[in-house]
Design a protein around this motif. Structure first.
Motif, mmCIF file in Angstrom:
data_model
loop_
_atom_site.group_PDB
_atom_site.id
_atom_site.type_symbol
_atom_site.label_atom_id
_atom_site.label_comp_id
_atom_site.label_asym_id
_atom_site.label_seq_id
_atom_site.Cartn_x
_atom_site.Cartn_y
_atom_site.Cartn_z
ATOM 1 N N GLN A 119 22.345 -8.693 54.784
ATOM 2 C CA GLN A 119 21.943 -7.562 53.936
ATOM 3 C C GLN A 119 22.334 -7.787 52.484
ATOM 4 O O GLN A 119 21.516 -7.624 51.566
ATOM 5 N N ALA A 120 23.585 -8.186 52.258
ATOM 6 C CA ALA A 120 24.052 -8.389 50.887
ATOM 7 C C ALA A 120 23.374 -9.591 50.240
ATOM 8 O O ALA A 120 22.971 -9.536 49.067
ATOM 9 N N GLY A 121 23.222 -10.666 50.993
ATOM 10 C CA GLY A 121 22.630 -11.876 50.434
ATOM 11 C C GLY A 121 21.180 -11.694 50.044
ATOM 12 O O GLY A 121 20.746 -12.123 48.965
ATOM 13 N N GLN A 122 20.409 -11.058 50.907
ATOM 14 C CA GLN A 122 18.996 -10.848 50.595
ATOM 15 C C GLN A 122 18.815 -9.901 49.411
ATOM 16 O O GLN A 122 17.906 -10.084 48.596
ATOM 17 N N ALA A 123 19.684 -8.903 49.312
ATOM 18 C CA ALA A 123 19.617 -7.992 48.162
ATOM 19 C C ALA A 123 19.911 -8.741 46.864
ATOM 20 O O ALA A 123 19.253 -8.520 45.835
ATOM 21 N N LEU A 124 20.873 -9.648 46.917
ATOM 22 C CA LEU A 124 21.245 -10.398 45.714
ATOM 23 C C LEU A 124 20.130 -11.319 45.239
ATOM 24 O O LEU A 124 19.821 -11.373 44.040
#
Length: 320
Positions: A119-124
């Protein structure tokens, strides 16, 4: 490379095996203990997010204040092209660093939670298409192999989480971190500071009872995963300041004499009335103590930043 990569370094069954080992070892010793990492199932993570917003719980706000004020200074001091974050979770606070590191090539978040990393990686990468994110599903307290990325490297370990480790565990952990680095690479470390006992105890025993629910959630995790029959309401939440060791201890105190059965381990655990199970230590630090622990690991303290009230510190150290 692809803007977002996810690498698993933990076996699929590693979490279950670790839980079994920790519960068996911790509940058959005297005094009884459980490691704090087992607080953080989905419900526990939600409760912790609530804790960070409580008026009594200052560390998250204090650390964010420092990052907002000092991220640019930290970026200039490190010139990092690779940022490694241990226990990255949502990567929310890390964004201040990522934005300040103008030459950043790759961000390497490390966490045991695949869903949080994804979730965090794709948002970044959606926000920063120029940034490569190579996430690692891994236990950061064990030996890590980092991807081949350009230096210099900056390893960030935020949130005061290092305080959950006993002194010998901290020494082992810092030596492992130093082993990831080349001379001149850097470490950004968050540490909660020694302060008034009343302030500290309130931060771990809030009036709304959210921390109590968070503490008892570890029993629900053991029930769900190992078929145990803990009754969380049969335990009271306790937060105590240990003056000699300068750490907070969170405990669960048995209200009555009781026996808990854990079928998955073929184990029955007896609790006496008033007997306590330690679920967390949260060590608090002083500047010279941090400097000394870093130095033993081969890291030289170069910068020390605190929030305006002097409650929390971020330190930057350089690998020798």
């Amino acid at each position: 490379m692809s803007p977002f990569l996810l690498t698993r370094t933990l076996p699929e069954d590693a979490t279950e095996a670790a839980l079994r080992a920790d519960v068996h070892q911790g509940l058959t010793r005297t005094p009884k203990t459980l490691p704090p990492k087992w607080f953080y199932d989905a419900h526990g993570s939600e409760l912790f997010e609530q804790i960070t917003a409580l008026p009594e719980y200052y560390p998250t706000r204090a650390e964010r204040e420092i990052l907002i004020a000092r991220a640019g200074e930290a970026a200039a001091a490190t010139g990092a092209r690779t940022l490694v974050e241990l226990g990255s979770g949502s990567s929310e606070k890390t964004r201040y660093l990522i934005d300040a590191l103008t030459g950043l090539h790759t961000y390497v978040p490390v966490d045991v939670s695949e869903s949080a990393l994804t979730q965090a990686g794709q948002a970044l990468v959606a926000e920063r298409p120029d940034l490569n994110v190579h996430a690692l599903i891994a236990d950061f307290t064990a030996a890590l192999t980092l991807p081949d990325t350009p230096g210099p490297r900056l390893v960030a370990f935020l949130g005061g989480t290092i305080g959950n480790l006993l002194p010998a565990e901290r020494a082992t952990f810092l030596a492992l971190v130093r082993g990831l680095l080349s001379p001149g690479d850097t470490v950004l470390l968050g540490t909660d500071l020694v302060k008034d006992e009343e302030v500290l105890v309130r931060a771990y025993d809030d009036a709304a009872g959210v921390t109590a629910a968070f503490n008892k959630n570890v029993l629900s995790v053991v029930n769900r995963e190992l078929g145990a029959d803990f009754a969380p309401d049969a335990f009271d939440h306790v937060a105590l300041w240990d003056t000699a060791n300068e750490w907070i201890e969170m405990r669960l105190r048995s209200r009555t004499e009781q026996t808990v059965k854990i079928p998955a381990l073929d184990l029955a655990v007896d609790f006496g009335a008033g007997e306590e199970l330690r679920t967390e230590i949260s060590a608090k630090f002083r500047r010279e103590g941090v400097r000394s622990e870093l130095s033993v690991a081969g890291l030289e303290l170069s910068h020390w930043w605190t929030d305006r009230e002097g409650r929390f510190a971020l330190s930057l150290s350089v690998a020798r």
